[in-house]
Structure formats: structure tokens, C-alpha cells
Design a protein around this motif. Structure first.
Motif, PDB file in Angstrom:
ATOM      1  N   UNK A 100      -0.175  18.330 -14.777  1.00  5.55           N
ATOM      2  CA  UNK A 100       0.723  18.188 -15.930  1.00  5.55           C
ATOM      3  C   UNK A 100       0.190  18.868 -17.182  1.00  5.55           C
ATOM      4  N   UNK A 101      -1.096  18.727 -17.477  1.00  6.51           N
ATOM      5  CA  UNK A 101      -1.655  19.250 -18.717  1.00  6.51           C
ATOM      6  C   UNK A 101      -2.028  20.724 -18.570  1.00  6.51           C
ATOM      7  N   UNK A 102      -1.749  21.510 -19.608  1.00 12.22           N
ATOM      8  CA  UNK A 102      -1.951  22.953 -19.537  1.00 12.22           C
ATOM      9  C   UNK A 102      -3.406  23.319 -19.270  1.00 12.22           C
ATOM     10  N   UNK A 103      -4.329  22.685 -19.956  1.00  9.07           N
ATOM     11  CA  UNK A 103      -5.730  23.058 -19.755  1.00  9.07           C
ATOM     12  C   UNK A 103      -6.178  22.738 -18.330  1.00  9.07           C
TER      13      UNK A 103
ATOM     14  N   UNK B 172     -13.708  22.733 -19.244  1.00 12.02           N
ATOM     15  CA  UNK B 172     -12.831  22.329 -20.337  1.00 12.02           C
ATOM     16  C   UNK B 172     -13.663  22.087 -21.595  1.00 12.02           C
ATOM     17  N   UNK B 173     -13.334  22.819 -22.671  1.00  9.26           N
ATOM     18  CA  UNK B 173     -14.040  22.683 -23.945  1.00  9.26           C
ATOM     19  C   UNK B 173     -13.064  22.335 -25.062  1.00  9.26           C
ATOM     20  N   UNK B 174     -13.588  21.759 -26.144  1.00  8.54           N
ATOM     21  CA  UNK B 174     -12.777  21.476 -27.329  1.00  8.54           C
ATOM     22  C   UNK B 174     -12.844  22.673 -28.270  1.00  8.54           C
ATOM     23  N   UNK B 175     -11.691  23.211 -28.641  1.00 12.11           N
ATOM     24  CA  UNK B 175     -11.665  24.434 -29.436  1.00 12.11           C
ATOM     25  C   UNK B 175     -11.982  24.198 -30.905  1.00 12.11           C
TER      26      UNK B 175
ATOM     27  N   UNK C  45      -6.798  31.466 -24.089  1.00 11.48           N
ATOM     28  CA  UNK C  45      -6.384  31.099 -25.444  1.00 11.48           C
ATOM     29  C   UNK C  45      -6.338  29.575 -25.580  1.00 11.48           C
ATOM     30  N   UNK C  46      -6.523  29.104 -26.798  1.00  9.55           N
ATOM     31  CA  UNK C  46      -6.450  27.673 -27.060  1.00  9.55           C
ATOM     32  C   UNK C  46      -5.092  27.130 -26.639  1.00  9.55           C
ATOM     33  N   UNK C  47      -5.092  25.997 -25.930  1.00  7.68           N
ATOM     34  CA  UNK C  47      -3.832  25.362 -25.546  1.00  7.68           C
ATOM     35  C   UNK C  47      -3.348  24.471 -26.672  1.00  7.68           C
ATOM     36  N   UNK C  48      -2.142  23.950 -26.501  1.00  8.47           N
ATOM     37  CA  UNK C  48      -1.519  23.176 -27.578  1.00  8.47           C
ATOM     38  C   UNK C  48      -2.300  21.911 -27.919  1.00  8.47           C
ATOM     39  N   UNK C  49      -3.092  21.412 -26.986  1.00  7.32           N
ATOM     40  CA  UNK C  49      -3.860  20.193 -27.237  1.00  7.32           C
ATOM     41  C   UNK C  49      -5.303  20.500 -27.645  1.00  7.32           C
TER      42      UNK C  49
END
Length: 253
Positions: free
Chosen positions: A37-40, A167-170, A194-198
Motif C-alpha cells: 500500500x505505501x509508496x516507499x 527505507x530512510x527519512x528524508x 525521489x522523496x515520497x509523499x510521506x
């Protein structure tokens, strides 16, 4: 060791996993539990762009969450043997009872241990074709495993060729720290989505022979994956092309 409490919420047909706070640790569309479900989370399957699935292939997920990656691989990559590493028994129970993650079978093994210890075990050296890392605690102030030693352990646990997705925090100071350590462990052979919406950024790191391929060939591979699995890979190639310097004409890494 005190484990974080596992809690749940639901909204609009989506079930969410939490570790005792409002921060989301994973999500599942209730009517389609095998969908990522989640983009990342979707982007963490990017190793499929570069590795052909085949009998005996091994993939490890470090951090189970809702089991999104595990369920997807179990369904769409039947030749692959999955290993899940999760230290919180409540997360394992929740993934199976609330998020439709299958129990262990001949293609799925769950190991309850700390991922930082797992990557140091001699038995797992040069063992995996791909490793997916999504390790966060209740605070979510960056990955809970981020040292150079940890990423070197991931490198050692991979075969050659092998691929790591993380998975990293942008928008957190931990981003640069982790990218530096991943780069040091993987000889700077790292691509970023690219950074995802979350506000997540997925890194892809490569082990093995140098890769040089035309983007149009990667695009054809992405289209094939989308047709077979439903993953929205149609945006991946253009995003990777734009986001990574010196990769405009062809992918060379």
C-alpha cells in the motif's frame, strides 16, 4: 529487553500498525492484503529491476512491520526463499493475525532476533541475493540500525551480485549519516528514489560487478514487472534518472 506495544487503527478501508503512538509503522488495504500500500514500501522491491528471480534465490527482510514485503514476495515471487528478521514477538503475531502475513513454510522463515546481530552471523555471510531494511522504533527519529558496522554487515550478507534497499527519512539529520555509512560500505554504489509523499527516501545499494545498462532496457524491465505484479513501476525509472547525478544518459554504477 522491553518491547514496544503494538497497536492498530483503521480508516477508509486501511488498517495501520503503530508502536504505541500515532506514528504509522505500516499499512494494509483490508480488501487487498497482498498489495503493497505505501509508496516507499513499493520502492523497496526495486531489486526486481536488476535481479531475475530464480529457484533458490534468497531475500531477507530486516524488520517485519505489517509484512507487506513478505506477503508480496511470497505471492509474486514463488521461486524466492524469504527470511524475515524481527525481534519483537508482538509484531510477528500482529503481522499474522491482523495483516494476513502467512505463517512459515518451505519458502518463508521467520527469525526472532536483532537485525544488527543477524548480519554478523557467519552462517548468513554471502547468503542473500537481496536484503530489504526497514527498521524503526516508536520514536521514529531515524533507522534503529544505522552504523557503518551494520551496513558493512548487510554488504557481507549479500551475494555478488546483490542488492540492498533501505527505507530512510528524508527530512531528518539521520539521512546524511545513513547515506554516508551505506556509501562507505558499498563503495558509493548507491542510488536514491525521489522523496515520497510521506517523507521517506529509499536507497538502493549494489554489490558485485559494475552495472552499465541503457535506461530504456531498465524501463522495459519495469514495464514487465508492472504487468506481472501490479507494482506501479512505471514511475521508477524516470525518478531514478532525475534524482541521481551522472546517470542521465545510461545507468552506470
Amino acid at each position: 529487553m522491553l518491547m514496544e506495544p503494538v497497536t492498530f487503527s483503521e480508516s477508509g478501508g486501511i488498517r495501520y500498525l503503530h508502536f504505541g503512538s500515532e506514528l504509522i509503522q505500516g499499512a494494509m488495504r483490508i480488501r487487498d492484503p497482498d498489495e503493497i500500500y505505501l509508496e516507499y514500501n513499493q520502492q523497496m522491491m526495486a531489486w526486481l529491476l536488476f535481479l531475475e528471480t530464480k529457484p533458490g534465490m534468497r531475500v531477507a527482510q530486516l524488520g517485519l512491520g505489517t509484512g507487506a514485503l513478505t506477503k508480496f514476495t511470497h505471492r509474486y515471487c514463488p521461486a524466492v526463499k524469504n527470511t524475515v528478521v524481527e525481534m519483537n514477538p508482538s509484531v510477528i503475531i500482529a503481522a499474522r493475525s491482523m495483516f494476513s502475513t502467512p505463517s512459515d513454510d518451505r519458502r518463508l522463515q521467520t527469525i526472532m532476533m536483532d537485525a544488527k546481530q543477524f548480519v554478523r552471523y557467519d552462517d548468513y555471510q554471502n547468503h542473500y541475493d537481496a536484503i530489504q531494511v526497514d527498521l524503526y522504533d516508536a520514536i521514529c527519529d531515524g533507522p534503529s540500525a544505522s552504523s557503518l558496522d551494520f551496513y558493512q554487515g548487510c554488504y557481507n550478507a549479500l551475494k555478488s551480485p546483490g542488492i540492498l534497499t533501505v527505507n530512510l527519512f528524508s527530512r531528518h539529520p539521520s539521512l546524511d549519516l545513513n547515506l554516508n555509512h551505506i556509501g562507505d560500505a558499498f563503495d558509493n554504489r548507491v542510488l536514491l528514489f525521489p522523496e515520497s509523499h510521506d517523507c521517506n527516501v529509499v536507497a538502493i545499494a549494489f554489490k558485485g560487478p559494475m552495472l552499465s545498462v541503457e535506461w530504456q532496457d531498465v524501463s522495459r524491465r519495469a514495464k514487465l514487472i508492472m504487468e506481472k505484479t501490479g507494482l506501479p513501476t512505471n514511475t521508477w525509472v524516470s525518478g531514478l534518472n532525475r534524482e541521481n547525478a551522472h546517470q542521465e544518459n545510461k545507468l552506470s554504477i
